[in-house]
Design an enzyme around this catalytic site. Structure first.
Site, PDB file in Angstrom:
ATOM      1  N   HIS A  18      29.960  35.710  39.675  1.00  0.00           N
ATOM      2  CA  HIS A  18      31.244  35.263  40.114  1.00  0.00           C
ATOM      3  C   HIS A  18      32.206  36.474  39.480  1.00  0.00           C
ATOM      4  O   HIS A  18      32.876  36.324  38.604  1.00  0.00           O
ATOM      5  CB  HIS A  18      31.559  34.127  40.129  1.00  0.00           C
ATOM      6  CG  HIS A  18      32.986  33.565  40.545  1.00  0.00           C
ATOM      7  ND1 HIS A  18      33.349  32.319  40.972  1.00  0.00           N
ATOM      8  CD2 HIS A  18      34.184  34.239  41.008  1.00  0.00           C
ATOM      9  CE1 HIS A  18      34.574  32.238  41.561  1.00  0.00           C
ATOM     10  NE2 HIS A  18      35.236  33.370  41.395  1.00  0.00           N
ATOM     11  N   HIS A  20      35.067  39.591  40.834  1.00  0.00           N
ATOM     12  CA  HIS A  20      35.834  40.218  41.794  1.00  0.00           C
ATOM     13  C   HIS A  20      35.861  41.845  41.572  1.00  0.00           C
ATOM     14  O   HIS A  20      36.763  41.828  40.333  1.00  0.00           O
ATOM     15  CB  HIS A  20      37.188  39.881  42.147  1.00  0.00           C
ATOM     16  CG  HIS A  20      37.086  38.441  42.782  1.00  0.00           C
ATOM     17  ND1 HIS A  20      36.979  37.938  43.951  1.00  0.00           N
ATOM     18  CD2 HIS A  20      36.802  37.205  41.955  1.00  0.00           C
ATOM     19  CE1 HIS A  20      36.968  36.616  44.026  1.00  0.00           C
ATOM     20  NE2 HIS A  20      36.860  36.097  42.801  1.00  0.00           N
ATOM     21  N   HIS A 198      34.293  30.160  47.960  1.00  0.00           N
ATOM     22  CA  HIS A 198      35.283  29.569  46.483  1.00  0.00           C
ATOM     23  C   HIS A 198      35.591  28.045  46.966  1.00  0.00           C
ATOM     24  O   HIS A 198      36.093  28.130  48.351  1.00  0.00           O
ATOM     25  CB  HIS A 198      36.703  30.483  46.364  1.00  0.00           C
ATOM     26  CG  HIS A 198      36.521  31.589  45.591  1.00  0.00           C
ATOM     27  ND1 HIS A 198      35.437  32.558  45.760  1.00  0.00           N
ATOM     28  CD2 HIS A 198      37.260  31.998  44.333  1.00  0.00           C
ATOM     29  CE1 HIS A 198      35.491  33.544  44.921  1.00  0.00           C
ATOM     30  NE2 HIS A 198      36.504  33.245  44.104  1.00  0.00           N
ATOM     31  N   GLU A 201      38.505  25.231  43.470  1.00  0.00           N
ATOM     32  CA  GLU A 201      39.172  25.585  42.230  1.00  0.00           C
ATOM     33  C   GLU A 201      40.775  25.085  42.187  1.00  0.00           C
ATOM     34  O   GLU A 201      40.840  24.085  41.065  1.00  0.00           O
ATOM     35  CB  GLU A 201      39.183  27.069  42.480  1.00  0.00           C
ATOM     36  CG  GLU A 201      40.009  27.900  41.348  1.00  0.00           C
ATOM     37  CD  GLU A 201      40.255  29.358  41.708  1.00  0.00           C
ATOM     38  OE1 GLU A 201      40.135  29.829  42.816  1.00  0.00           O
ATOM     39  OE2 GLU A 201      40.750  30.236  40.695  1.00  0.00           O
ATOM     40  N   ASP A 279      35.248  36.213  36.742  1.00  0.00           N
ATOM     41  CA  ASP A 279      36.016  36.162  37.865  1.00  0.00           C
ATOM     42  C   ASP A 279      36.874  37.372  38.004  1.00  0.00           C
ATOM     43  O   ASP A 279      36.788  38.348  38.780  1.00  0.00           O
ATOM     44  CB  ASP A 279      36.976  34.819  37.862  1.00  0.00           C
ATOM     45  CG  ASP A 279      37.679  34.294  39.032  1.00  0.00           C
ATOM     46  OD1 ASP A 279      37.245  35.104  40.145  1.00  0.00           O
ATOM     47  OD2 ASP A 279      38.422  33.500  39.132  1.00  0.00           O
ATOM     48  N   ASP A 280      37.921  37.508  37.300  1.00  0.00           N
ATOM     49  CA  ASP A 280      38.864  38.899  37.272  1.00  0.00           C
ATOM     50  C   ASP A 280      39.075  39.204  36.071  1.00  0.00           C
ATOM     51  O   ASP A 280      40.198  38.818  35.265  1.00  0.00           O
ATOM     52  CB  ASP A 280      40.104  38.335  38.036  1.00  0.00           C
ATOM     53  CG  ASP A 280      39.950  38.064  39.520  1.00  0.00           C
ATOM     54  OD1 ASP A 280      39.426  38.829  40.177  1.00  0.00           O
ATOM     55  OD2 ASP A 280      39.912  36.685  39.617  1.00  0.00           O
TER      56      ASP A 280
END
Ligand code: HPA
Ligand code: ZN
Length: 335
Positions: A18, A20, A198, A201, A279-280
């Site tokens: 996961h 991005h 997703h 969340e 994630d980011d």
């Protein structure tokens, strides 16, 4: 039992499921690319930009994330972004990655799909050759846009079919349920692509049910709000449906008020197939190893739990059964 040490967590072979790519854009690279492409950023310097990374919720973050992605213009920009991430992976003991990218963010700015795919794929191939990191790329639809837009994006991506393995669903969750994209994911399925989304969340447990029952996902991205529905937790456990959990993201976006409140270790202990992901990382303060460390420090993590989390990351991956078996055998030797 005592907590596992940092060196062990770094050397533990891990997969990241996961992530991005646009969320790995560090402020330093953002400024470099802005200069290279003659773009003026609305921040005086790297410090001022980092200072803006205070998010009250998912949308606060997304506004900055889409703005930042505006510096990505050329094939080399997409290459540099992806390569920088892979170098971080090598340093963290990540041996397999399944990164997301958001083509609509770029086609909307007239950056063709070909530029995106060429840059990202070239870096991923170099990652395999030079760093020994395997990968499976995932194309994501933006859920705040229409289903029609997603259909167009799928059409535009078809010439690049062999360069991506799965299709996902990301962006602002509230008010954009999986049901909105049921028909386009039917088409994705017919093309033989894997499906992730997703869900849970910021959105309710019902969105996780929809991802399972309507989109027929192979993994749920985040999924942490499943604990609001015991029947759902039971279903996720019975089917060993993987959840790609992102601890630092969840605390930075206020899904949990503090890491000590996070439910990941509770879900792991119940037997669910949870994994740790970043994630980011450029926006949330850490790459994959940092996420393992943050969970360990706030919630405690034994060596056996760390190995189980790493095992889950391979089991939940889109690697072949033979490839999975190879990684799991390596982990067995560490137990
Ligand atoms: N949630 C939804 N969309 C996203 C995220 C996220 O955490 N990161 C990048 N796009
Ligand atoms: Zn995400």
């Amino acid at each position: 039992m005592s907590d596992v040490d940092t060196g062990f967590l770094r050397s533990l072979p891990k997969a990241e499921l996961h992530l991005h790519l646009e969320g790995t854009l560090e402020p330093e690279l953002m400024f470099q690319l802005a200069e290279r492409n003659d773009i003026t950023l609305p921040y005086s310097d790297v410090e001022a930009l980092r200072d803006a990374y205070e998010f009250g919720n998912l949308q606060d973050f997304l506004d900055l994330y889409y703005q930042g992605a505006g510096v990505l213009q050329t094939e080399q920009d997409f290459y540099d972004l992806t390569w920088a991430y892979l170098e971080r992976c090598a340093a963290d003991g990540v041996v397999h990655v399944e990164p997301f990218f958001d083509p609509q963010t770029h086609t909307a700015r007239s950056i063709p799909m070909s530029v995106q795919f060429r840059g990202i794929t070239r870096a991923l191939n170099d990652g395999q050759e030079k760093l020994g990191i395997s990968s499976r790329l995932i194309l994501c639809f933006l859920r705040h846009l229409s289903e029609e837009d997603a259909f167009t994006t799928l059409q535009q991506a078809l010439p690049w079919r062999e360069h991506f393995f799965a299709v996902g669903l990301d962006s602002g969750e509230k008010g954009n349920p999986p049901a909105k994209f049921q028909r386009v994911f039917d088409e994705v399925h017919k093309l033989g692509l894997k499906i992730v989304a997703h869900a849970g969340e910021e959105g309710p447990a019902d969105y996780i049910w929809q991802a399972l029952n309507l989109l027929k996902v192979q993994r749920v991205d985040h999924g942490v709000r499943c604990t609001e529905d015991p029947a759902l937790v039971q279903r996720l456990n019975d089917t060993q449906m993987p959840l790609t959990v992102c601890p630092l993201s969840n605390t930075r976006l206020k899904v949990f008020t503090d890491m000590s409140e996070h439910n990941i270790m509770q879900l792991l202990e119940q037997g669910l197939c949870v994994t740790i992901n970043s994630d980011d990382p450029a926006y949330f303060g850490g790459y994959l190893l940092d996420n393992y460390l943050a969970v360990r420090d706030a919630l405690g993590m034994t060596k056996a739990q760390a190995i189980q989390l790493a095992r889950n990351s391979f089991t939940a991956s889109f690697l072949s059964e033979e490839e999975k078996a190879g990684h799991l055998a390596t982990l067995d030797k560490l137990a």
